[in-house]
Every structure is written in C-alpha cells, then in structure tokens.
Design a protein around this motif. Structure first.
Motif, PDB file in Angstrom:
ATOM      1  N   PRO C 113       0.821  -1.217   0.000  1.00  0.00           N
ATOM      2  CA  PRO C 113       0.000   0.000   0.000  1.00  0.00           C
ATOM      3  C   PRO C 113       0.850   1.259   0.000  1.00  0.00           C
ATOM      4  O   PRO C 113       0.440   2.289  -0.526  1.00  0.00           O
ATOM      5  CB  PRO C 113      -0.833  -0.113   1.277  1.00  0.00           C
ATOM      6  CG  PRO C 113      -0.264  -1.212   2.067  1.00  0.00           C
ATOM      7  CD  PRO C 113       0.499  -2.083   1.132  1.00  0.00           C
ATOM      8  N   ARG C 116       1.301   3.461  -3.031  1.00  0.00           N
ATOM      9  CA  ARG C 116       0.304   4.407  -3.509  1.00  0.00           C
ATOM     10  C   ARG C 116       0.133   5.565  -2.539  1.00  0.00           C
ATOM     11  O   ARG C 116      -0.635   6.457  -2.803  1.00  0.00           O
ATOM     12  CB  ARG C 116      -1.029   3.679  -3.701  1.00  0.00           C
ATOM     13  CG  ARG C 116      -0.869   2.448  -4.578  1.00  0.00           C
ATOM     14  CD  ARG C 116      -2.178   1.950  -5.075  1.00  0.00           C
ATOM     15  NE  ARG C 116      -2.880   2.961  -5.843  1.00  0.00           N
ATOM     16  CZ  ARG C 116      -4.035   2.750  -6.444  1.00  0.00           C
ATOM     17  NH1 ARG C 116      -4.593   1.558  -6.371  1.00  0.00           N
ATOM     18  NH2 ARG C 116      -4.631   3.702  -7.109  1.00  0.00           N
ATOM     19  N   LEU C 117       0.825   5.528  -1.415  1.00  0.00           N
ATOM     20  CA  LEU C 117       0.610   6.553  -0.404  1.00  0.00           C
ATOM     21  C   LEU C 117       1.825   7.455  -0.266  1.00  0.00           C
ATOM     22  O   LEU C 117       2.942   6.986  -0.223  1.00  0.00           O
ATOM     23  CB  LEU C 117       0.349   5.897   0.957  1.00  0.00           C
ATOM     24  CG  LEU C 117      -0.764   4.867   0.997  1.00  0.00           C
ATOM     25  CD1 LEU C 117      -0.952   4.382   2.401  1.00  0.00           C
ATOM     26  CD2 LEU C 117      -2.048   5.458   0.473  1.00  0.00           C
ATOM     27  N   GLY C 119       3.795  10.691   1.913  1.00  0.00           N
ATOM     28  CA  GLY C 119       4.120  11.095   3.278  1.00  0.00           C
ATOM     29  C   GLY C 119       3.062  10.938   4.351  1.00  0.00           C
ATOM     30  O   GLY C 119       3.046   9.934   5.055  1.00  0.00           O
ATOM     31  N   TYR C 121      -0.118  10.253   4.451  1.00  0.00           N
ATOM     32  CA  TYR C 121      -1.020   9.098   4.389  1.00  0.00           C
ATOM     33  C   TYR C 121      -0.298   7.854   4.893  1.00  0.00           C
ATOM     34  O   TYR C 121      -0.841   7.028   5.627  1.00  0.00           O
ATOM     35  CB  TYR C 121      -1.486   8.851   2.962  1.00  0.00           C
ATOM     36  CG  TYR C 121      -2.368   9.921   2.387  1.00  0.00           C
ATOM     37  CD1 TYR C 121      -3.744   9.864   2.571  1.00  0.00           C
ATOM     38  CD2 TYR C 121      -1.853  10.981   1.680  1.00  0.00           C
ATOM     39  CE1 TYR C 121      -4.572  10.825   2.049  1.00  0.00           C
ATOM     40  CE2 TYR C 121      -2.661  11.959   1.142  1.00  0.00           C
ATOM     41  CZ  TYR C 121      -4.025  11.883   1.329  1.00  0.00           C
ATOM     42  OH  TYR C 121      -4.837  12.841   0.816  1.00  0.00           O
ATOM     43  N   VAL C 218       8.015  -0.119  -7.278  1.00  0.00           N
ATOM     44  CA  VAL C 218       7.405  -1.245  -6.562  1.00  0.00           C
ATOM     45  C   VAL C 218       8.499  -2.055  -5.884  1.00  0.00           C
ATOM     46  O   VAL C 218       8.457  -2.347  -4.691  1.00  0.00           O
ATOM     47  CB  VAL C 218       6.623  -2.155  -7.530  1.00  0.00           C
ATOM     48  CG1 VAL C 218       6.032  -3.341  -6.786  1.00  0.00           C
ATOM     49  CG2 VAL C 218       5.532  -1.374  -8.236  1.00  0.00           C
TER      50      VAL C 218
END
Lengths: 300, 263, 354
Positions: C113, C116-117, C119, C121, C218
């Motif tokens: 996850p 996709r996030l 700082g 978040y 990734v």
C-alpha cells in the motif's frame, strides 16, 4: 479509551448500535474537521490535533473548577485560548521548519503532541477526572432506541459546524483566500494574500475546533491526558478516508468508522483499532486520495 | 527520414479535465535523426514526452519503439528499451553528486539486488568500478570534471541541465528525448550545445527528439521539425519548409514577442 | 570474509567501534561501585534499539518513506522468536531466522500500500499498523499469553560446528547483541553505498527522476520496507531473549516514536547517525530516570522526546551526523595555505549522506 457503551445496551438492537455508532462517528468527524481544516490551509497533516484538543479541554476544566466560571464563559474563553494557541504553534514551530520534505511536518507535529502529552501529565497529572456535562436531562427515546442529550448535542454541533465551515470556505473572502493559499501558494501571494497570516488562521481555527471536540468528548470519556489517543487515530482515519481536504468526506469517513467501531466494539472489542487500521489501508489502496478527495497529479 | 522509423507515434490523444492537450498526433523519428518538436507554450510538447516516457496515460493512440508497442509499458521500463529523457525543469537527485547522478543513470545497465549489494557478492564491486569509469568518461566529455564530486543542487541551472544530459546518455539510449536543453543558456552556449548534441549523435548512434523554444537553435540543429499548436500538428518538414509555412508563421513565428514571454 | 573487504578508510570506524564494544565489559569490571551486569544489560538494550534504528534509517532517511509503526515489526520479531523457542522448542538461531523472515515478509506486504501513499497518508497507515499489532497479540491471548505476555524464555544458544555456545549472563547477551549489530551495520552501509542504495536515495530525492532512470518503485520501496522490517524483526528476537520475556506493553506507539527520534536526532540518511542516535537516546532515557529531582519521569521523558524532534528538525536538519560532517569539513579546510578554503567547502555543499 472512548467507550460509548451506555447501560441501556442490554439486548443490543441493531438500531441502537447504529445510533451509538453515529454518535461516536460524529465525534470522529468533529476531530477530523480540525485536521482537515489545518491540512486544507497549510498542507500539513497534524499529528498533534488530539493533544491540542486535550490540552484545551484541561484549560476549560481549570476555568470551570478552579475559577468556578459558568459553562458558557469557560467555553468561550477556551475557544479563544485554543485559537491563539494554534496560531502560536504555527508562528513559533511550523514556520521555522523547512518543508522541502514531507517528513518534517510529520516529525514536528509528532514532537508537538509528545510535548503536550507530557506537559499535561505534568501539570494536571494522570488521575481521571469527570468533566461536567454541558447538557443534563433525560435521554430522548424513539421506540427502543435511546439517544442521550449529550449525543443529541454532538449531532447538532457536528451539523452546525460543518455547515458554518462549508459556508465559510465557499462564501467568505477569508475562507476563499485560505483555499487559494492551499491550492496555489505562488498565485495567492501574487494576489496579495499573506500566506503566513492564513496559515496562522488555519492553525488557530483548527485548534479551536479541537477544543470544541475535546469539551464534548471529555464528559463521555473522562478527562485525562490520554483521553484523545484513540479518538485522534479514528479521526485521522476519518479524515484520510474522506480525502483530507473534504469536510463532507470527513463526516462520511467519521460516521462510517463510528458505525464500524460500534459494531466491532460489540463483536470484538480488542480489535477496534485494528479494524480501523484495516479500513484506512483498504480505502487508501482502492482510492489513494480518499473517498471524496481529489487526486493531485504532479507536473513533470 | 534517414533509415527506418525508430519511434512511431500514431493518433496520440490525451486530455486533462476536458481540455485536449494532444489531439491525434502522428510523429516519427528515424534512426540517426534529430527531430524537433516546437510550438507555442501550452501546445502540448512536454505532454508528448510524458506519454512516450509513460508518465501520462494517453486516451488513444499507439507508441511504437523499435517495432514494439510500448503504449502499455511502465515508466521505469522505458529506459531499458533504450529511451532516455531529460526534463524541462531538471529532475536530478538533488542530494547526490554529479558522479552519483551519472551512476544512477546506469541503473538499468547494472545488476543489483539487496543481498548481493549488502554482502558485496559476485563482483558487485567490479560492477561499480565499471560504472564509475563510464561515468567519468561522460563527465570529461561534457566538461564537468571540476564538478564531479559536487552536490548537484549547488550547481547553476545550466550545469544541472548538462548533468541531466549526461545522466541520460550513460544509459546508452537509442533515442534521447530532450526537453528544452537550452534553458538557462545564452546564445553562444546554445550553439555549443547544438554541436555537442550532434557529436553525441554521431558518437553514440543516437536519435534525438527535442522540444525547444529557441528557434535559431532548433533550425540549426534539427533534420526535421514538427509544429504543434493547441495539441494539433499544424506542420511538419525540414526547417526550411517549416520556416516558410504560412500556418506556422501565423501560429508561432508571427508572434515574436510571445516567444520572448514564453522563454 | 569477502564482504568485509572494503576500503581501509571506510573500515576504520568499524574496527574502532568493535574495539570499544569489546573493551566495555572489562573496563566496567574495573570501576568500583558499578554493577557491570546491569550496565551491560542496559547497553545491550541500546545496541538492540540501534539495530532497529539502522533499519528504520534506511527506510526513512534514505528512501524517504515514513513509518510510525516500527514497534509493530519489533513486536512481530520478538513474539515469533519467543513463541517458537518457548512453545515449539525451536533452537534460538532458527527461531531468530524465522522471526526475521516473517517480519520482513510483513514489511514487504505493508510496503505494497505504501506504493500508492505519500508522506502523511503513509504515516497514518503505519501508525495504525503499530497500534494494531499489540492489539492482535492481546486478542489472540490463548497462545500469545495475552496482556500478561510470555515469560521464562530458554537461554539463547549458537551452534558452531561441534561446539554450542549458550548465552547465560548479561555479558554473554551483550556480546551477542554487539556482534549482530556490527554485522548488520556493515550490511546496511554496504547497501546504502551501492546500486540498491542509490535507487533508494533516488526515490527520496525525486520519484520522477528515479522512474525515468529505470528504478522500479514497486521493487525498491517494498525492498526498503522489507529490509527495515527485517532489522526490526532481528532486534525484536534478540530483545525477547535478552529480557527472557515480553509483553504487549513493551511495544507501544511511544516505542515507534522513540525509534523515529533516534534517527532524527542522529541524522536522517546516515547509518552512523542512526547508530549514534539510538545509543544516545537510550542513555538519555536512563539518565533521566536517575535524576534525583524528578519524580515524574515518564512525563519528563515524553516532553524531552518531543523537544528533541522539534529542535533537531528546526536547527539541525541533518542531525548529529550533519554536525560531525561539518566539523570534519571545517577541520579539513582549516586555514593552512590561505583562508579561502572554507568558502570552497561551503560551496561544495553536503554530500548525499551515503
């Protein structure tokens, strides 16, 4: 620990769980408002929101008990204190740090929350105190569903504050200026808006919002330095789930979490935070900008 | 066109929030060619780059490179295929030195792995030494020797642009995408840069696609030009053809002040 | 060992550090009035925290991905190793390997996850992770020991061919922790000064540049998460055995913040900084409990922690490592053949911290 498990919950009808969840969710939403407000104006997500709220609530408590002020006066003075306190935090701390990395505001607001937590423990101690109820009287009953006056007040305050803030950002020149600063610093500056003043205002308003929340939570939750710990996490989740810049998003996120919490708290009390965490991750993975937030694309 | 098409863009269309940034663009770059992409500000030039390097997702159209459809590739794979790029406003790793940036440029030609690197296994050191040699050659070629071990964020913009060019070149690309290489350079430096790009083309068998505002630079450097306006291709051809095209003159060259404002 | 073969100048601090670590126990024995066992126990804890800090430093300092939940990985390592040795009777080394691998695997999953996030978040998500782990431990109380924890762990042992070393005293554990720390420090240093480390720093500096240069976000972000979780997992396994027991209260959010403070104080983006920050903060924590005037230690410590975070970011953004670096540069540039060299050094700027 926040535990809205009123004594009436014997058979635990689903309707009652829902109402409890909505009341709880309103508190999360209220706390999230402060986080959203500060983020909206300053692009800083504050990790000190729970602690500034707790600190303000202690100030209110002192005004109420040591100075024996009437509730309305104490409430107004606390709001004033919180507003100035928030602006001071912005002036003294956040304005000094470099924002070239997103890590800095996170680290600094975490530091701030620690200082407030330790400071409150130092000044007021860890004994659990009862905060006076702002409203007293018999609960409202709708069939089998019971709604305490305090919970009703929380609903009303949430709705009113959301409406006021919404109108503030939509229609008032100051609100529009604050949004402009958040969206495009350079352009706002060119238009003659003082970024420093807007940031201080954002922090002041956000902290004052926190004070309101604290004073509504303290009667349910007792008053102690760690009173906001759990609520702040859920408020974060609510703000993030809602999209960080969206007030209605924070309400949706807060209510959703409140209901999940109320049901999960009944089914598996130990897992309430874990479930909240799982919810954040799921929402963020599916929609990285939250349910109602806008995706920001970086220009290259 | 010299040789077969290396890069072939067909019907490229992308819009942002209802605004069409690039509209049905056809564009080809042949092997060994230097092709210019020009047009007024906001014409969609950089957007084309961002589609080719897969930072943006086009709505329609195909991008083929070396007869291979790369429209669905991921952004980090592009350099491995042999397309390297620079950026309009420079995207260097600001805390790294010139040398380190040029080592990063060789990321895809080096082998790695966290365990191999952590334990310094199987020639990790030799790999590193080889990469350093290549980076040093490039540093010398670009005249950056004095700045080799300086952190790039302290370098003037013009030198940062040069470091970025070097970083793209060390990856041994077949196609180089240059986004406003002359930014921050004066007229003489621009001419030197044009020479450098030509030399690099000959030395490394490169093809080049260049976005540029500086008309004299583009006219002197490029074999062919494409002119974009409001996302549409309004002309294409040799510099001489483009220069005399009335549509181009009206859209772009006819407004000399605008060029100054944009640059 | 081939992987120890690096340039001599680089190796010098390790030799020095190892020598100091080796000499501490005999020196302590020579000081009258000091209980060397207890002091060594405290130092061991500091060394263990340093392992976590080094791993977290790679994640936050080099890769630029924040985590406010590393106590969660520390707990996973501690519980896995404790449960395997206590309940299944697995040998210590094997349990430690499993603990480290499990922690790394979960770190990898949490890294997904994180892709996709950005700082803030990510900070919220990892904070939630750190809170959830102790809760899950309490929830699964039937086999994790619940809130009272796990106690009476068997002593750690290390089979070396025919010989098996069994760790019994505080001094034994001290040497174990020191050895693991030294090896993991060298590993970390090798990683951050290599191909992989450059990709990490590229992600921190500019994700756009990293992608354009072929860095697979990734792969490298999940690697950074897994690596830092691996370090925390190993440290957790050691922690459980040094203490002979653990409980969920050992792994609060405050511990995650401790880890963060260590690397911020030491200097983000520096392995040596993470190490020194961890040692310094642990000693500070102990010194504060010993102040005769302070009764309210917990609050004082929390305030000090917060002040360190804010003051370091405001005034020493590169932490102690940055201070050491500028002192070194100034020393190198001391006026011998003219005063102009200071300007030259200033102009050179500071390195990437690798």
């Amino acid at each position: 620990m926040l535990s809205v498990t009123p004594d009436v919950l014997i058979d635990l009808p689903w309707g009652q769980l829902l109402v409890n969840g909505l009341a709880l969710g309103s508190l999360y939403a209220l706390t999230a408002f402060g986080i959203v407000l500060i983020y909206k104006t300053t692009q800083v997500i504050t990790f000190a929101q729970g602690e500034t709220a707790m600190f303000s609530t202690f100030v209110a408590f002192t005004l109420l008990t040591a100075f024996q002020l009437p509730f309305a006066v104490a409430f107004a003075l606390t709001l004033l204190f919180a507003g100035l306190f928030g602006a001071l935090i912005e002036r003294v701390v956040l304005r000094r740090i470099s924002t070239t990395t997103v890590l800095n505001p996170v680290i600094v607001t975490v530091g701030l929350s620690l200082i407030l937590l330790g400071g409150a423990g130092w000044i007021w101690g860890y004994e659990i105190r009862t905060f006076p109820d702002p409203v007293v009287g018999p609960p409202f009953r709708f069939g089998t569903i019971v709604l305490s006056q305090l919970n009703a007040l929380i609903f009303v305050v949430t709705l009113v504050l959301m409406t006021i803030l919404f109108a503030f950002f939509r229609f008032s020149p100051t609100g529009i200026a604050m949004r402009a600063v958040a969206e495009n610093r350079m352009a706002a500056q060119l238009m003659g808006i003082s970024i420093g003043r807007m940031n201080a205002l954002g922090w002041g308003m956000g902290t004052a919002m926190g004070a309101v929340t604290g004073m509504l939570i303290a009667p349910i939750n007792y008053l102690d330095p760690s009173m906001m710990g759990d609520v702040a996490l859920k408020a974060f989740a609510a703000a993030v789930v809602g999209g960080l810049t969206s007030l209605p998003g924070a309400v949706v996120g807060g209510l959703l979490l409140g209901i999940v919490d109320s049901v999960a708290g009944f089914e598996a009390p130990e897992l309430r935070n874990s479930i909240a965490f799982a919810l954040i991750v799921i929402v963020l993975v599916v929609r990285p900008a939250g349910l109602l937030g806008r995706r920001e694309t970086k220009k290259v | 066109m010299i040789g077969a098409a290396l890069l072939e863009i067909k019907g490229l269309t992308i819009s942002f929030g209802g605004l069409v940034a690039v509209d049905g663009l056809d564009l080809a770059v042949g092997t060994g060619e230097i092709v210019g992409l020009i047009g007024p500000n906001g014409a969609g030039k950089t957007t084309v780059f961002n589609c080719v390097s897969r930072f943006y997702e086009p709505d329609r159209g195909t991008i083929r490179f070396k007869d291979r459809d790369i429209t669905g590739a991921r952004s980090h794979e592009i350099i491995r295929f042999g397309i390297a790029r620079t950026f309009q406003n420079v995207e260097l790793c600001r805390s790294m030195t010139t040398l380190e940036n040029l080592l990063l440029g060789q990321h895809v030609v080096m082998r790695g792995g966290v365990i191999r690197d952590g334990l310094r296994l199987r020639g990790a050191g030799a790999d590193e030494a080889r990469a350093t040699t290549r980076a040093d050659e490039m540093i010398e070629l670009l005249g950056l020797t004095d700045h080799r071990d300086r952190v790039v964020s302290v370098l003037p913009f013009r030198l940062q642009k040069l470091v970025e060019l070097g970083r793209a070149l060390v990856s041994k690309p077949a196609l180089l995408l240059l986004d406003e290489p002359t930014a921050g350079a004066d007229h003489r430096e621009s001419q030197a840069l044009a020479d450098l790009i030509r030399r690099m083309r000959d030395r490394f068998d490169l093809s080049v696609l260049v976005v540029e505002h500086d008309m004299s630079f583009v006219m002197g450097l490029c074999d062919r030009l494409y002119v974009l306006n409001f996302g549409r291709r309004i002309a294409a051809g040799t510099p001489a053809q483009v220069r005399s095209d009335p549509v181009v003159i009206q859209a772009y060259l006819g407004e000399p002040e605008r060029e100054v404002v944009d640059a | 060992m081939r992987w120890l073969r690096t340039r001599r100048r680089v190796l010098a601090p390790y030799v020095l550090g190892a020598a100091v670590l080796l000499l501490i126990p005999p020196l302590l024995g020579g000081i009258p009035g000091v209980a060397p066992g207890y002091v060594l126990y405290l130092v061991s804890l500091a060394l263990i925290y340093a392992i976590v800090a080094i791993g977290l430093g790679i994640l936050i300092g080099h890769t630029g991905q924040i985590s406010l939940g590393h106590a969660g990985f520390f707990a996973i390592g501690a519980y896995t190793s404790a449960l395997l040795t206590l309940r299944l009777g697995l040998p210590f080394v094997l349990a430690l390997v499993v603990a480290a691998s499990l922690s790394a695997a979960i770190g990898f999953l949490l890294g997904l996850p994180a892709l996709r996030l950005s700082g803030p978040y990510l900070a919220v998500a990892t904070l939630g992770f750190g809170l959830a782990i102790p809760q899950l431990v309490v929830w699964q109380g039937s086999w994790t020991g619940g809130s009272s924890g796990l106690h009476g762990l068997p002593p750690a042992s290390l089979p070396l061919g025919a010989l098996t070393i069994v760790f019994r005293t505080d001094q034994d554990y001290y040497y174990l922790a020191a050895a693991v720390l030294i090896l993991l420090t060298i590993f970390a240093r090798n990683v951050v000064t290599s191909h992989t480390g450059r990709a990490f720093i590229a992600i921190r500096d500019s994700e756009t540049a990293a992608r354009a240069m072929g860095v697979d976000l990734v792969r490298y972000k999940t690697t950074a998460f897994a690596l830092s979780a691996l370090y925390a997992g190993i440290a957790g396994g050691l922690y459980a055995h040094v203490l002979h027991g653990i409980s969920p209260e050992d792994f609060t959010v405050l511990l995650s913040v401790d880890f963060l403070t260590m690397i911020v104080l030491g200097g983000l983006g520096s392995v040596g900084g993470a190490l020194s920050g961890a040692l310094l903060l642990t000693f500070l924590q102990n010194a504060l409990t010993r102040l005769p005037v302070v009764h309210d230690f917990k609050n004082l410590y929390i305030v000090v922690l917060g002040a360190i975070l804010i003051l370091t970011i405001a005034f020493l953004p590169r932490g102690l490592a940055g201070v050491a670096r500028s002192v070194r540069l100034r020393w190198a540039a001391r006026p011998r053949d003219g005063a102009s060299r200071v300007d030259q050094i200033v102009e050179l700027g500071e390195g990437s911290g690798v």
